[in-house]
Design a protein around this motif. Structure first.
Motif, PDB file in Angstrom:
ATOM      1  N   SER A  42      26.845  -9.215 -28.098  1.00 41.93           N
ATOM      2  CA  SER A  42      28.301  -9.097 -27.971  1.00 41.93           C
ATOM      3  C   SER A  42      28.726  -7.662 -27.657  1.00 41.93           C
ATOM      4  O   SER A  42      29.893  -7.403 -27.386  1.00 41.93           O
ATOM      5  CB  SER A  42      28.974  -9.551 -29.267  1.00 41.93           C
ATOM      6  OG  SER A  42      28.780  -8.565 -30.283  1.00 41.93           O
ATOM      7  N   LEU A  43      27.769  -6.724 -27.717  1.00 47.34           N
ATOM      8  CA  LEU A  43      28.109  -5.312 -27.517  1.00 47.34           C
ATOM      9  C   LEU A  43      27.911  -4.913 -26.052  1.00 47.34           C
ATOM     10  O   LEU A  43      27.052  -5.474 -25.364  1.00 47.34           O
ATOM     11  CB  LEU A  43      27.233  -4.429 -28.416  1.00 47.34           C
ATOM     12  CG  LEU A  43      27.275  -4.777 -29.908  1.00 47.34           C
ATOM     13  CD1 LEU A  43      26.271  -3.912 -30.678  1.00 47.34           C
ATOM     14  CD2 LEU A  43      28.677  -4.606 -30.488  1.00 47.34           C
ATOM     15  N   LYS A  44      28.702  -3.945 -25.614  1.00 46.33           N
ATOM     16  CA  LYS A  44      28.559  -3.449 -24.234  1.00 46.33           C
ATOM     17  C   LYS A  44      27.209  -2.750 -24.079  1.00 46.33           C
ATOM     18  O   LYS A  44      26.806  -1.993 -24.960  1.00 46.33           O
ATOM     19  CB  LYS A  44      29.652  -2.405 -23.953  1.00 46.33           C
ATOM     20  CG  LYS A  44      31.003  -2.998 -23.653  1.00 46.33           C
ATOM     21  CD  LYS A  44      31.822  -1.983 -22.827  1.00 46.33           C
ATOM     22  CE  LYS A  44      33.259  -2.419 -22.671  1.00 46.33           C
ATOM     23  NZ  LYS A  44      34.068  -2.153 -23.875  1.00 46.33           N
ATOM     24  N   PRO A  45      26.509  -2.967 -22.951  1.00 47.88           N
ATOM     25  CA  PRO A  45      25.264  -2.236 -22.721  1.00 47.88           C
ATOM     26  C   PRO A  45      25.499  -0.725 -22.864  1.00 47.88           C
ATOM     27  O   PRO A  45      26.551  -0.231 -22.473  1.00 47.88           O
ATOM     28  CB  PRO A  45      24.898  -2.597 -21.276  1.00 47.88           C
ATOM     29  CG  PRO A  45      25.566  -3.914 -21.035  1.00 47.88           C
ATOM     30  CD  PRO A  45      26.825  -3.905 -21.851  1.00 47.88           C
ATOM     31  N   GLY A  46      24.522  -0.048 -23.458  1.00 42.15           N
ATOM     32  CA  GLY A  46      24.665   1.395 -23.681  1.00 42.15           C
ATOM     33  C   GLY A  46      25.272   1.738 -25.029  1.00 42.15           C
ATOM     34  O   GLY A  46      25.312   2.899 -25.414  1.00 42.15           O
ATOM     35  N   VAL A  78      13.417  -6.370 -27.452  1.00 42.48           N
ATOM     36  CA  VAL A  78      14.265  -7.112 -26.511  1.00 42.48           C
ATOM     37  C   VAL A  78      15.447  -6.262 -26.035  1.00 42.48           C
ATOM     38  O   VAL A  78      15.886  -6.399 -24.907  1.00 42.48           O
ATOM     39  CB  VAL A  78      14.760  -8.438 -27.154  1.00 42.48           C
ATOM     40  CG1 VAL A  78      15.679  -9.205 -26.219  1.00 42.48           C
ATOM     41  CG2 VAL A  78      13.562  -9.307 -27.547  1.00 42.48           C
ATOM     42  N   PHE A  79      15.944  -5.372 -26.901  1.00 39.31           N
ATOM     43  CA  PHE A  79      17.141  -4.603 -26.535  1.00 39.31           C
ATOM     44  C   PHE A  79      16.845  -3.164 -26.117  1.00 39.31           C
ATOM     45  O   PHE A  79      17.770  -2.400 -25.857  1.00 39.31           O
ATOM     46  CB  PHE A  79      18.176  -4.661 -27.669  1.00 39.31           C
ATOM     47  CG  PHE A  79      18.849  -6.011 -27.734  1.00 39.31           C
ATOM     48  CD1 PHE A  79      19.961  -6.292 -26.946  1.00 39.31           C
ATOM     49  CD2 PHE A  79      18.335  -7.019 -28.537  1.00 39.31           C
ATOM     50  CE1 PHE A  79      20.555  -7.536 -26.961  1.00 39.31           C
ATOM     51  CE2 PHE A  79      18.928  -8.276 -28.564  1.00 39.31           C
ATOM     52  CZ  PHE A  79      20.044  -8.532 -27.773  1.00 39.31           C
ATOM     53  N   ALA A  80      15.569  -2.810 -26.035  1.00 38.40           N
ATOM     54  CA  ALA A  80      15.219  -1.476 -25.545  1.00 38.40           C
ATOM     55  C   ALA A  80      15.738  -1.356 -24.117  1.00 38.40           C
ATOM     56  O   ALA A  80      15.546  -2.251 -23.300  1.00 38.40           O
ATOM     57  CB  ALA A  80      13.703  -1.292 -25.581  1.00 38.40           C
ATOM     58  N   GLY A  81      16.453  -0.266 -23.816  1.00 37.95           N
ATOM     59  CA  GLY A  81      16.998  -0.090 -22.467  1.00 37.95           C
ATOM     60  C   GLY A  81      18.364  -0.752 -22.286  1.00 37.95           C
ATOM     61  O   GLY A  81      19.023  -0.537 -21.279  1.00 37.95           O
ATOM     62  N   ILE A  82      18.764  -1.578 -23.245  1.00 40.80           N
ATOM     63  CA  ILE A  82      20.082  -2.250 -23.148  1.00 40.80           C
ATOM     64  C   ILE A  82      21.034  -1.623 -24.162  1.00 40.80           C
ATOM     65  O   ILE A  82      22.161  -1.256 -23.852  1.00 40.80           O
ATOM     66  CB  ILE A  82      19.945  -3.769 -23.386  1.00 40.80           C
ATOM     67  CG1 ILE A  82      18.999  -4.381 -22.352  1.00 40.80           C
ATOM     68  CG2 ILE A  82      21.323  -4.434 -23.341  1.00 40.80           C
ATOM     69  CD1 ILE A  82      18.619  -5.817 -22.626  1.00 40.80           C
ATOM     70  N   LEU A  83      20.547  -1.500 -25.402  1.00 39.05           N
ATOM     71  CA  LEU A  83      21.323  -0.845 -26.463  1.00 39.05           C
ATOM     72  C   LEU A  83      20.540   0.376 -26.932  1.00 39.05           C
ATOM     73  O   LEU A  83      19.321   0.445 -26.768  1.00 39.05           O
ATOM     74  CB  LEU A  83      21.536  -1.804 -27.644  1.00 39.05           C
ATOM     75  CG  LEU A  83      22.353  -3.059 -27.377  1.00 39.05           C
ATOM     76  CD1 LEU A  83      22.324  -3.970 -28.611  1.00 39.05           C
ATOM     77  CD2 LEU A  83      23.805  -2.722 -27.014  1.00 39.05           C
ATOM     78  N   GLU A  84      21.250   1.316 -27.552  1.00 39.01           N
ATOM     79  CA  GLU A  84      20.574   2.435 -28.224  1.00 39.01           C
ATOM     80  C   GLU A  84      20.640   2.180 -29.722  1.00 39.01           C
ATOM     81  O   GLU A  84      21.630   1.619 -30.202  1.00 39.01           O
ATOM     82  CB  GLU A  84      21.287   3.757 -27.907  1.00 39.01           C
ATOM     83  CG  GLU A  84      21.146   4.218 -26.474  1.00 39.01           C
ATOM     84  CD  GLU A  84      21.977   5.481 -26.224  1.00 39.01           C
ATOM     85  OE1 GLU A  84      22.153   6.293 -27.148  1.00 39.01           O
ATOM     86  OE2 GLU A  84      22.467   5.606 -25.095  1.00 39.01           O
TER      87      GLU A  84
END
Ligand SMILES: *Cc1c(COP(=O)(O)O)cnc(C)c1O
Length: 372
Positions: A84-88, A108-114
């Motif tokens: 639900s969060l914006k990428p980055g 799974v979220f490496a590179g999408i979320l920090e």
């Protein structure tokens, strides 16, 4: 209504067509349409289903929220938050976050979320890790498997200063022991696989929100469009299990307290981690924010991994298995499960204290510890 009453009534919906006292399981995937209208209020079961609605109703009321969304597992519920969060976006999470969710973020979220995994109990460390793109603080208290306590109000106060969202994984506590929304959290997450199911035979997850805001609409979209939903059968089973949750929790809490007190006095036990013990370093915070201290405890035996393994292998009544929250007592040698990068002490054993008679549990564990 008090919580025991909510648990029994808020998820049930007697059937007007047949007079059935207990809501039937609606397995239909699709619902009748009349001139563009849906007289039953349902369209297609991925979007919503009567059994899921009933489950979501009882979950909402148990946590004192505005709405709830049920998922096919606890991790699917966590995944919906991350999606639900914006990428980055940047997330701050506990350094001992449930390893399944930590691995989900890392893999799974490496590179999408920090994300940063830090000691969220230390206000200075927490403040220091807030960045311009930070959007969310993830809490888990009591934590797994160290039973550390996070002061929810303190973390919420810091989050509010920076307009950050707070999500609390309330799986260990359940709403019987702790209600994070009342302490200011925006969202509560559960693995319903654990105490809600209570019999080690259902996978499920849930999110409960304090507000039906835009963020919540986004999470609903992830649930409905992503489709990581529980089946009508699983929703029915969860509604059924939740009816006894308040009384099961009373038993879990009582047995855990007695077992913790027994282990604490045992000469072959190095330390016991249970928030209900006065010796727990954060007992005061736990006593303030929890109604009771839950059914999970960990203890370290004197010696290394080999001694811990020997105790587990000598037990007869406790089953050696992962997971928690069932009526049967489970024990596990956590370091073995979590792999080489774990911070968990090698001599730590985690116990999900079940509802067997406490005398039988103490006798079994006492015999096993005395073999080392
Ligand atoms: C089990 C667990 C999860 C994950 O839930 P699943 O239902 O296994 O997907 C998340 N958080 C905590 C604290 C858990 O114990």
């Amino acid at each position: 209504m008090k919580i025991e009453t909510i648990a029994i009534h808020a998820g049930n919906h007697a059937d007007n067509n047949t007079g059935a006292v207990i809501q039937p399981i609606t397995t239909s995937t699709t619902f009748i349409r009349e001139q563009g209208e849906y007289p039953g209020g349902y369209i297609y079961s991925r979007a919503s289903n009567p059994n899921r609605t009933s489950l979501e109703n009882v979950l909402t009321k148990l946590e004192g929220g505005a709405d709830a969304a049920a998922f096919s597992s606890g991790n699917a519920a966590g995944m919906a938050v991350f999606q639900s969060l914006k990428p980055g976006s940047h997330i701050i999470a506990p350094d001992d976050m449930y390893h399944g969710l930590r691995n989900l973020l890392k893999n799974v979220f490496a590179g999408i979320l920090e994300f940063d995994f830090i000691d969220v109990n230390d206000p200075t460390i927490l403040q220091d890790h807030i960045k311009p793109n930070t959007v969310l603080i993830w809490l888990e208290t009591p934590s797994n498997p160290l039973l550390k306590i996070t002061d929810i109000k303190q973390a919420v106060a810091i989050a509010k200063q920076h307009q950050l969202l707070v999500v609390c994984d309330n799986t260990f506590a359940t709403p019987l022991c702790q209600q994070p929304l009342a302490l200011g959290a925006n969202l509560v997450m559960h693995s319903a696989t654990k105490y809600f199911g209570g019999h080690s035979d259902i996978m499920g997850g849930a999110l409960i929100t304090a507000d039906k805001n835009d963020w919540w609409q986004k999470i609903r979209q992830v649930q409905e469009m992503g489709g990581a939903i529980p089946s009508p059968q699983d929703c029915y089973m969860l509604v059924r299990s939740i009816k006894t949750l308040p009384y099961r929790m009373k038993g879990h809490v009582q047995n855990a307290q007695l077992l913790a007190e027994f282990l604490e006095k045992h000469p072959k036990v190095e330390r016991v981690m249970y928030p209900g013990l006065a010796t727990h370093p954060q007992h005061a915070i736990a006593a303030q924010q929890m109604q009771s201290f839950g059914g999970m405890l960990s203890f370290c035996v004197k010696g290394g991994a080999d001694k811990a393994a020997k105790v587990v292998n000598a037990l007869k009544l406790f089953t050696q298995a992962t997971s928690l929250g069932g009526v049967e007592s489970l024990i596990e040698h956590r370091a073995m499960i979590e792999g080489p990068d774990t911070q968990t002490p090698k001599n730590l054993l985690r116990v999900s204290v079940g509802l067997e008679n406490i005398d039988d549990l103490i006798e079994d564990i006492s015999l096993a510890i005395n073999t080392i």
